[in-house]
Motif scaffolding. Structure first.
Motif, PDB file in Angstrom:
ATOM      1  N   ARG A   1      -8.190   0.601   6.971  1.00 40.71           N
ATOM      2  CA  ARG A   1      -8.994   0.008   6.065  1.00 40.71           C
ATOM      3  C   ARG A   1     -10.474   0.491   6.031  1.00 40.71           C
ATOM      4  O   ARG A   1     -11.042   0.664   5.139  1.00 40.71           O
ATOM      5  CB  ARG A   1      -9.039  -1.489   6.301  1.00 40.71           C
TER       6      ARG A   1
ATOM      7  N   ASP B   1      -2.895  -5.670   3.815  1.00 43.66           N
ATOM      8  CA  ASP B   1      -4.339  -5.894   4.544  1.00 43.66           C
ATOM      9  C   ASP B   1      -3.988  -5.807   6.236  1.00 43.66           C
ATOM     10  O   ASP B   1      -3.951  -6.922   6.597  1.00 43.66           O
ATOM     11  CB  ASP B   1      -4.975  -7.093   4.150  1.00 43.66           C
ATOM     12  N   GLU B   2      -3.813  -4.667   6.495  1.00 44.33           N
ATOM     13  CA  GLU B   2      -3.753  -4.448   8.025  1.00 44.33           C
ATOM     14  C   GLU B   2      -4.570  -3.331   8.498  1.00 44.33           C
ATOM     15  O   GLU B   2      -4.695  -2.407   7.743  1.00 44.33           O
ATOM     16  CB  GLU B   2      -2.235  -4.190   8.510  1.00 44.33           C
TER      17      GLU B   2
ATOM     18  N   ARG C   1     -11.226  -2.693   0.997  1.00 41.74           N
ATOM     19  CA  ARG C   1     -10.315  -3.763   0.128  1.00 41.74           C
ATOM     20  C   ARG C   1     -10.544  -3.409  -1.354  1.00 41.74           C
ATOM     21  O   ARG C   1      -9.727  -3.914  -2.314  1.00 41.74           O
ATOM     22  CB  ARG C   1     -11.175  -5.254   0.551  1.00 41.74           C
TER      23      ARG C   1
ATOM     24  N   TYR D   1      -0.422  -2.522  -1.475  1.00 43.13           N
ATOM     25  CA  TYR D   1      -1.461  -2.816  -0.715  1.00 43.13           C
ATOM     26  C   TYR D   1      -1.265  -3.845   0.468  1.00 43.13           C
ATOM     27  O   TYR D   1      -0.754  -5.010   0.172  1.00 43.13           O
ATOM     28  CB  TYR D   1      -2.806  -3.280  -1.330  1.00 43.13           C
TER      29      TYR D   1
ATOM     30  N   ALA E   1      -7.897  -1.769  -3.165  1.00 36.32           N
ATOM     31  CA  ALA E   1      -6.683  -2.452  -3.468  1.00 36.32           C
ATOM     32  C   ALA E   1      -6.016  -2.385  -4.780  1.00 36.32           C
ATOM     33  O   ALA E   1      -4.686  -1.911  -5.185  1.00 36.32           O
ATOM     34  CB  ALA E   1      -6.454  -3.779  -2.654  1.00 36.32           C
TER      35      ALA E   1
ATOM     36  N   THR F   1      -3.079   0.705   3.083  1.00 33.21           N
ATOM     37  CA  THR F   1      -4.183   0.131   3.282  1.00 33.21           C
ATOM     38  C   THR F   1      -5.303   0.716   2.864  1.00 33.21           C
ATOM     39  O   THR F   1      -5.224   2.228   2.688  1.00 33.21           O
ATOM     40  CB  THR F   1      -4.137  -0.544   4.599  1.00 33.21           C
TER      41      THR F   1
END
Length: 90
Positions: A67, A54-55, A39, A52, A42, A36
């Motif tokens: 992130r 999203d956590e 964003r 990727y 990614a 991760t």
């Protein structure tokens, strides 16, 4: 990049937050890994052959990624757990 490759090659636990996983991408270490990051990073992870996720925290072998700075408390707790697990008994 040689330093990053050497650290990873020794099996050292690696934590990366925000744009940090770009170092893994650039060093050619993202392929086949779940990571991760911020964003906007990614697409680079995907283009490098990584997945990727999203956590807040993603672990894949020796890599622990998060992130954004707001995820650091969770990431640091996980890194500390991992380090405590390998700490030699006194």
């Amino acid at each position: 990049m040689e330093f990053v490759k050497a650290v990873v090659g020794r099996g050292t636990l690696v934590g990366a937050v925000c744009h940090g996983p770009q170092m893994l991408v650039t060093a050619g270490l993202a392929a086949g890994r779940r990571l991760t990051s911020w964003r906007e990073v990614a697409p680079e992870i995907r283009e490098a052959g990584g997945t990727y996720v999203d956590e807040a925290v993603v672990e894949d072998g020796q890599f622990v990624t998060s992130r954004k700075p707001g995820d650091l408390p969770v990431e640091m707790a996980r890194i500390l757990e991992r380090l405590a697990a390998v700490r030699p008994a006194v």
